[in-house]
Design a protein around this motif. Structure first.
Motif, mmCIF file in Angstrom:
data_model
loop_
_atom_site.group_PDB
_atom_site.id
_atom_site.type_symbol
_atom_site.label_atom_id
_atom_site.label_comp_id
_atom_site.label_asym_id
_atom_site.label_seq_id
_atom_site.Cartn_x
_atom_site.Cartn_y
_atom_site.Cartn_z
ATOM 1 N N ALA A 277 0.814 -1.221 0.000
ATOM 2 C CA ALA A 277 0.000 0.000 0.000
ATOM 3 C C ALA A 277 0.846 1.268 0.000
ATOM 4 O O ALA A 277 0.443 2.284 -0.575
ATOM 5 C CB ALA A 277 -0.945 0.005 1.196
ATOM 6 N N ALA A 278 2.013 1.225 0.620
ATOM 7 C CA ALA A 278 2.836 2.442 0.707
ATOM 8 C C ALA A 278 3.277 2.904 -0.673
ATOM 9 O O ALA A 278 3.229 4.109 -0.983
ATOM 10 C CB ALA A 278 4.046 2.193 1.603
ATOM 11 N N ALA A 281 0.215 4.181 -2.656
ATOM 12 C CA ALA A 281 -0.193 5.507 -2.196
ATOM 13 C C ALA A 281 0.695 6.597 -2.784
ATOM 14 O O ALA A 281 0.214 7.676 -3.166
ATOM 15 C CB ALA A 281 -0.158 5.561 -0.671
ATOM 16 N N GLU A 282 1.981 6.323 -2.866
ATOM 17 C CA GLU A 282 2.902 7.325 -3.414
ATOM 18 C C GLU A 282 2.674 7.498 -4.917
ATOM 19 O O GLU A 282 2.639 8.627 -5.424
ATOM 20 C CB GLU A 282 4.340 6.908 -3.126
ATOM 21 N N LYS A 284 -0.049 6.978 -6.508
ATOM 22 C CA LYS A 284 -1.378 7.602 -6.681
ATOM 23 C C LYS A 284 -1.285 9.139 -6.687
ATOM 24 O O LYS A 284 -2.099 9.813 -7.331
ATOM 25 C CB LYS A 284 -2.308 7.105 -5.572
ATOM 26 N N LYS A 285 -0.298 9.685 -6.015
ATOM 27 C CA LYS A 285 -0.148 11.142 -5.955
ATOM 28 C C LYS A 285 0.180 11.746 -7.317
ATOM 29 O O LYS A 285 -0.037 12.939 -7.538
ATOM 30 C CB LYS A 285 0.963 11.521 -4.973
ATOM 31 N N THR A 293 -4.343 -1.361 -5.037
ATOM 32 C CA THR A 293 -3.293 -1.950 -4.209
ATOM 33 C C THR A 293 -3.650 -3.397 -3.914
ATOM 34 O O THR A 293 -4.804 -3.802 -3.995
ATOM 35 C CB THR A 293 -3.090 -1.149 -2.905
ATOM 36 N N LEU A 306 -7.763 1.776 3.595
ATOM 37 C CA LEU A 306 -6.840 2.125 2.512
ATOM 38 C C LEU A 306 -7.499 3.064 1.510
ATOM 39 O O LEU A 306 -6.868 4.013 1.025
ATOM 40 C CB LEU A 306 -6.354 0.859 1.807
ATOM 41 N N ASN A 309 -8.616 6.537 3.351
ATOM 42 C CA ASN A 309 -7.471 7.380 3.688
ATOM 43 C C ASN A 309 -6.660 7.805 2.468
ATOM 44 O O ASN A 309 -5.582 8.383 2.609
ATOM 45 C CB ASN A 309 -6.557 6.649 4.676
ATOM 46 N N LYS A 311 -5.092 6.034 0.213
ATOM 47 C CA LYS A 311 -3.912 5.238 -0.146
ATOM 48 C C LYS A 311 -4.088 4.541 -1.493
ATOM 49 O O LYS A 311 -3.114 4.220 -2.169
ATOM 50 C CB LYS A 311 -3.634 4.187 0.931
#
Length: 648
Positions: A277-278, A281-282, A284-285, A293, A306, A309, A311
């Protein structure tokens, strides 16, 4: 307002709206027949479509005939495969789900069936287990392969599929290999910097879009990072994600790791949920298309978190949907406690690698007749179940669901049997959820549960006379009398159950799963030579530890033991034990451990014959299941309980 409003909300993918954000990622089943879709495979997906999944990405689908990934996977390299795919697409569409075949060329990861030519790869670099180096694929061959991807996508479209996933993750197969610097050492226009390594994937996307048009989902699976030196990292993959969006990809399926580094792509039990997920999430920006994910998303709360928030936009939920086909419907009904829990053991994956059909430890049947569709018994009986381990609880539930009157007797104060002990080691805590789930089902099915109740011969001849008896009272640890002269000895079960407490210098005899898990449990969390740290020595007679296990769980357990300083001595046969010393031979040499203060025995289990002798003496009609019949795994126990009760 639903507790899972974000997870259950619809999402637009390209020109297509999907009813919820519970997607099912690729999970091999070995249910295809020489690449063709079978009725069993259709029913497998239909069960989960009926269960509420919004979109499926199928298991691997090969686009050309030369190289096979797994013998039981699907193919779509010529028109003869279209009818089966139409049946599959129609089947999931019946319940409002969407479906994308995962298009794949195995290349250097192909299964070397007899007659397979030398494997191809981006370069002459293959996986560590290969028997020969692959050859570098030529540019002329790449032109053909690009066309084959497009033709395969068109066949899927003709069959009614909603799109395709292009697999370029995990340094896996042809596209993943070309993208990764771990395998791509080329110096032509398909190698070198990241743009050139990405070129093949972009050309495949271009061809699929050309032949299939706009109203057709193209999803690309990537690793957000390969988590390894020399591999792709997050910065690389943010850039790649931007290029994929520019190329017209409709959504990104962000996984991680590689298939070769065990546990990096497919997370082991006990590891964090939402394992990739980390990176998702990055990424996705930096893109405007939806991002999915994946990785150990086994409970609805983490999936909701997820998405809520920010992510990810979508959660790929694989093993949980495999374990419980009704996962999504139970989420929608806010009945999370009724979801059959995935314990992350990866038995579903491990068997596939050896050519077995997909299976699950917790769900004993993926057939049309299963726990959810059991037929009532033709004749209702009185049934006594002895023991509340996984075999006993499964048998009691299935028997009661089929209409029998069931009494379950457990000698201890809690349900679960040896599974309670099995839940104690590091990374095994999900077994507590399984015990809770199975106990709740007993109550719901109307099973009469008696705790602190040891069944004896008088009860069998009195209250339970005429009952059909299912005995699953478990097994006992193997104890070698010659080893019990040591000043402080105990079994692994004694340690894990808290019945005995070891000292500081411990020798564990037995390097199977139980011995290794116990050593890991006892070892210091940090190997920093702190004076009060325990020192653990593990003696195993076989050439290696946990010889019957494979996969990420075994890998991470062994890595933890190594990091904690557990001394694993294999090929060691214990010859003699006295009050203060332990002697073993290895490579023909005798060794003595004279400074240990505790000996832990973890040499396996054996059935207790006294149970069957009592049943025979009482003249009972009985069935032995689980460890009471043959020592095995939790999967074996649940399977035996299910099959026995189904046949009553």
């Amino acid at each position: 307002m639903s507790k899972y409003e974000h997870l259950l909300s619809p999402i637009k993918i390209g020109e297509t709206t999907v009813k919820n954000r519970i997607f099912m990622p690729p999970l091999s089943t070995n249910l295809a027949d020489k690449g063709y879709v079978t009725d069993e495979l259709v029913e497998h997906y239909k069960a989960r479509a009926k269960g509420g999944v919004g979109l499926f990405v199928t298991e691997v689908v090969t686009v050309e005939p030369t190289y096979c990934y797994l013998p039981g996977d699907m193919c779509i390299y010529d028109d003869s495969f279209i009818p089966g795919w139409k049946k599959l697409a129609d089947g999931v569409h019946e319940y409002g789900a969407k479906i994308l075949p995962q298009l794949f060329h195995p290349a250097h990861m192909a299964f070397p069936l007899p007659g397979t030519p030398r494997l191809i790869a981006p370069s002459n670099v293959g996986p560590y287990y290969a028997k020969e180096a692959p050859r570098a694929v030529t540019k002329e061959e790449l032109k053909v392969i690009i066309r084959q991807f497009g033709e395969a996508a068109k066949r899927a479209q003709i069959a009614g599929a909603d799109g395709v996933e292009i697999h370029a993750a995990h340094a896996h197969g042809l596209l993943g290999g070309f993208l990764s610097p771990l395998y791509n050492k080329r110096t032509d226009e398909y190698g070198g910097d990241i743009d050139h390594r990405l070129r093949l994937t972009l050309e495949v996307i271009e061809e699929v879009r050309r032949v299939c048009g706009k109203n057709f989902i193209i999803d690309v699976r990537i690793s957000g990072s390969e988590y390894t030196d020399g591999g792709l990292n997050l910065n690389d993959m943010i850039y790649v994600a931007k290029q994929l969006e520019k190329a017209g990809v409709d959504f990104l399926h962000v996984s991680g790791g590689t298939t070769i580094a065990r546990g990096s792509s497919i997370p082991a039990p006990g590891t964090p949920m939402g394992s990739h997920a980390a990176t998702a999430a990055e990424i996705k920006k930096y893109v405007s298309i939806p991002v999915a994910t994946v990785g150990r998303i086994t409970e609805p709360w983490i999936a909701e978190e997820l998405i809520a928030n920010g992510k990810a936009d979508i959660c790929m939920i694989g093993r949980a949907n495999l374990c419980d086909p009704e996962f999504a419907n139970k989420v929608a009904a806010e009945k999370a406690d009724d979801i059959r829990p995935c314990i992350g053991c990866l038995r579903c994956l491990n068997g596939i690698m050896f050519g077995k059909r997909v299976a699950c430890t917790v769900n004993p049947s993926f057939e049309l007749e299963n726990e959810d569709t059991l037929a009532p018994a033709a004749e209702k009986k009185n049934v006594l179940v002895i023991g509340s381990g996984p075999a006993g609880m499964e048998a009691a539930f299935v028997a009661a669901k089929r209409g029998h009157h069931v009494v379950l007797c457990e000698k201890d104060a809690e349900l679960g049997g040896l599974m309670r002990i099995a839940a104690v080691p590091i990374a095994k805590q999900d077994l507590t959820r399984l015990i809770q789930y199975m106990a709740r089902r007993l109550e719901g099915a109307g099973v009469e549960v008696r705790l602190n109740c040891t069944v004896d011969k008088a009860m069998l001849e009195g209250e339970f006379k005429g009952y059909e008896v299912i005995a699953g009272a478990g097994a006992q640890p193997i104890v070698v009398p010659a080893f019990t002269g040591f000043k402080q000895w105990m079994t692994a079960d004694d340690v894990l159950a808290g019945r005995a407490f070891p000292g500081r210098k411990i020798v564990v005899i037995g390097g199977g799963s139980v011995g290794c898990e116990t050593a890991d449990y006892l070892a210091p969390l940090v190997n920093d030579l702190y004076p009060r740290n325990r020192e653990i020595t593990l003696l195993e007679m076989a050439p290696g530890v946990m010889a019957s296990e494979s996969g990420p769980g075994r890998s991470l357990l062994v890595q933890r033991m190594m990091a904690k300083g557990v001394q694993m001595i294999c090929g060691a046969k214990v010859e003699k034990v006295d009050e203060s010393s332990i002697w073993y031979t290895r490579d023909g040499q005798q060794h003595c451990i004279a400074d240990a203060d505790t000996l832990v025995l973890a040499m396996g289990y054996k059935a207790d014959p006294a149970l069957e002798e009592m049943l025979k003496a009482a003249g009972a009609s009985y069935h032995l299941i689980g460890d009471a019949n043959k020592v095995g795994t939790i999967k074996d126990a649940i399977g035996a309980g299910y099959e026995t009760a189904k046949a009553l």
